[in-house]
Motif scaffolding. Sequence first.
Motif, PDB file in Angstrom:
ATOM      1  N   SER A 155     -34.922   1.095  41.433  1.00 60.84           N
ATOM      2  CA  SER A 155     -34.647   2.224  42.325  1.00 60.84           C
ATOM      3  C   SER A 155     -33.812   3.306  41.664  1.00 60.84           C
ATOM      4  O   SER A 155     -33.850   4.464  42.089  1.00 60.84           O
ATOM      5  N   ILE A 156     -33.060   2.980  40.620  1.00 61.15           N
ATOM      6  CA  ILE A 156     -32.177   3.954  40.000  1.00 61.15           C
ATOM      7  C   ILE A 156     -32.739   4.545  38.718  1.00 61.15           C
ATOM      8  O   ILE A 156     -32.294   5.597  38.261  1.00 61.15           O
ATOM      9  N   ASN A 185     -35.523   6.094  37.847  1.00 59.22           N
ATOM     10  CA  ASN A 185     -36.067   7.452  37.897  1.00 59.22           C
ATOM     11  C   ASN A 185     -34.961   8.488  38.040  1.00 59.22           C
ATOM     12  O   ASN A 185     -35.024   9.577  37.452  1.00 59.22           O
ATOM     13  N   GLU A 186     -33.944   8.166  38.840  1.00 64.32           N
ATOM     14  CA  GLU A 186     -32.814   9.080  38.987  1.00 64.32           C
ATOM     15  C   GLU A 186     -32.132   9.313  37.639  1.00 64.32           C
ATOM     16  O   GLU A 186     -31.787  10.455  37.282  1.00 64.32           O
ATOM     17  N   LEU A 187     -31.929   8.236  36.869  1.00 63.51           N
ATOM     18  CA  LEU A 187     -31.302   8.368  35.554  1.00 63.51           C
ATOM     19  C   LEU A 187     -32.137   9.248  34.630  1.00 63.51           C
ATOM     20  O   LEU A 187     -31.604  10.089  33.892  1.00 63.51           O
ATOM     21  N   PHE A 198     -34.234  11.692  35.422  1.00 60.77           N
ATOM     22  CA  PHE A 198     -34.161  13.098  35.783  1.00 60.77           C
ATOM     23  C   PHE A 198     -32.783  13.684  35.495  1.00 60.77           C
ATOM     24  O   PHE A 198     -32.660  14.858  35.129  1.00 60.77           O
ATOM     25  N   ARG A 199     -31.737  12.890  35.626  1.00 62.10           N
ATOM     26  CA  ARG A 199     -30.397  13.388  35.301  1.00 62.10           C
ATOM     27  C   ARG A 199     -30.289  13.723  33.817  1.00 62.10           C
ATOM     28  O   ARG A 199     -29.630  14.704  33.434  1.00 62.10           O
ATOM     29  N   GLU A 247     -28.021  17.056  33.459  1.00 62.04           N
ATOM     30  CA  GLU A 247     -26.876  16.795  34.334  1.00 62.04           C
ATOM     31  C   GLU A 247     -25.882  15.824  33.679  1.00 62.04           C
ATOM     32  O   GLU A 247     -24.664  15.960  33.860  1.00 62.04           O
TER      33      GLU A 247
END
Length: 263
Positions: A136-137, A139-141, A143-144, A149
């Motif tokens: 779950s995390i 993809n967030e990593l 894109f960051r 970011e």
Amino acid sequence: MSKVLQISGAMPGLGYANIPKEIIPFLASYNLIPQLLSQSIIELAIAPITCTQAEISHALEQFYQHWDLTSPEKIEDWCLRYGLTPEQLELLATRKLRVEKFKKITWGHQLESYFLKRKRYLDRVIYSLIQTENKSIVNELFFRIAEGEDSFAELAREYSQGSEADRCGIIGPVELGSITPNFAQLLYTSQVGVVQPPVAFGNSWLIVRVEKVISAQLDDFMRQRLLQENFEAWFQEQLNKLSPEEKIWMGINTKSDQVREVA
């Protein structure tokens, strides 16, 4: 029990390495037969290899230094102790050199083509890695990092679940040939500096960025390594040609590293 132990199939045309039957029980009791047979295979192969007088003199000088044979008397006593003639002493002293000559004569002419065939696997790569079982995390990593970011190093240190976290995600340099094939293919096809989208490997999700590719060079060190690779493959072929009885003596299924011990 046969009268002699023979290497009969490994090197056709080079004769036999015969071991008198009276010493076979002694060799067997100390598990020395595999070593002796291995040495015999190599000895038969290098039998035609000769050295110049200068090479012989240099090899003998090194041999004497190694054994602290600092006078003709010490040399004579040493030979008497081990039952060696001057000719046998020369063969012993030059053995390593003759093995190296055998490698160069046998495979030296094809090293360039062999190197090109192997180069993809010899190239080294430095890469950054984040691995996590948290789907779950991941993809967030990604894109960051892609959006700038956070840095790859910061997120690897915080989220990666492997030992690379202690190195801010950096791994390498490591040869592509030493990596799992599927992962090596990912690295091989990745553009340097570009963060790859998350991919599943086993139970983990990976984010990878290739930092640097170090191209393998056919220098002196690489030449020696490739000659040794060919030598080890040749040695294994000789083991495969042994008779069933000889293979039993060799313990061939458990002696894959034998050549490293004897060469």
